[in-house]
Design an enzyme around this catalytic site. Structure first.
Site, PDB file in Angstrom:
ATOM      1  N   GLU A 107      20.553  -7.707  -0.391  1.00  0.00           N
ATOM      2  CA  GLU A 107      21.432  -7.303   0.694  1.00  0.00           C
ATOM      3  C   GLU A 107      22.247  -8.522   1.093  1.00  0.00           C
ATOM      4  O   GLU A 107      21.746  -9.643   1.075  1.00  0.00           O
ATOM      5  CB  GLU A 107      20.654  -6.825   1.922  1.00  0.00           C
ATOM      6  CG  GLU A 107      19.903  -5.540   1.713  1.00  0.00           C
ATOM      7  CD  GLU A 107      18.453  -5.774   1.330  1.00  0.00           C
ATOM      8  OE1 GLU A 107      17.993  -6.934   1.354  1.00  0.00           O
ATOM      9  OE2 GLU A 107      17.780  -4.800   0.978  1.00  0.00           O
ATOM     10  N   TYR A 119      28.079 -12.751  -6.298  1.00  0.00           N
ATOM     11  CA  TYR A 119      27.173 -11.769  -6.890  1.00  0.00           C
ATOM     12  C   TYR A 119      27.916 -10.852  -7.866  1.00  0.00           C
ATOM     13  O   TYR A 119      27.375 -10.529  -8.930  1.00  0.00           O
ATOM     14  CB  TYR A 119      26.469 -10.962  -5.804  1.00  0.00           C
ATOM     15  CG  TYR A 119      25.676 -11.831  -4.844  1.00  0.00           C
ATOM     16  CD1 TYR A 119      24.924 -12.922  -5.296  1.00  0.00           C
ATOM     17  CD2 TYR A 119      25.688 -11.593  -3.474  1.00  0.00           C
ATOM     18  CE1 TYR A 119      24.209 -13.731  -4.427  1.00  0.00           C
ATOM     19  CE2 TYR A 119      24.970 -12.394  -2.599  1.00  0.00           C
ATOM     20  CZ  TYR A 119      24.239 -13.455  -3.079  1.00  0.00           C
ATOM     21  OH  TYR A 119      23.528 -14.247  -2.217  1.00  0.00           O
TER      22      TYR A 119
END
Length: 149
Positions: A107, A119
């Site tokens: 998260e 990411y």
């Protein structure tokens, strides 16, 4: 990889530096006790990134069967923008391959575009949202997965 940087497993001697980086990086930091308890967590895999003898970043995840959940990745503010985050993510991926992990999730704050871009560079895709996830300001968390390790 920059030769000045080296990855090491987290150990007791690195906890205070990790706590400092956590406090500088997150509005709600993990506590000293929480970080120390990860040393005894059989699912936890943590690395520290050193430049010379100084810890400049760290990353951790829990590996459960064939999936991993990133608990945190942080780089000291003075070491940001020079590829440290890349080195940490690559180190976590090496651990995933060693443990035959096929998917990894995390998260991230919806406003943390730098982390989201990092990411995505490593194959994570946005798959959902946890509304009002962060206690400090009620910000949403973006749920990201890489299912192609």
């Amino acid at each position: 990889m920059n030769n000045d940087f080296k990855i090491y497993p987290m150990d007791e001697s690195s906890i205070k530096s990790i706590l400092n980086i956590s406090e500088l990086s997150f509005p709600i930091s993990w506590s000293l006790d929480s970080l120390q308890s990860e040393l005894d967590n059989k699912f936890a895999k943590y690395v520290v990134l050193k430049k010379g003898n100084t810890i400049v970043g760290y990353g951790g995840m829990w590996v459960i069967i064939d999936e991993a959940h990133v608990t945190n990745i942080a780089v000291h503010p003075e070491a940001r923008g020079i590829g440290a985050g890349n080195i940490i993510v690559e180190a976590l991926f090496r651990i995933c391959r060693k443990h035959k992990v096929t998917a990894i999730t995390l998260e991230v704050r919806s406003s943390n575009f730098i982390a989201i871009n990092l990411y995505e560079k490593y194959g994570f895709e946005q798959e959902g949202l946890r509304r009002h996830y962060y206690e400090d300001n009620g910000e949403d968390a973006v749920i990201m997965w890489n299912r192609n390790l």
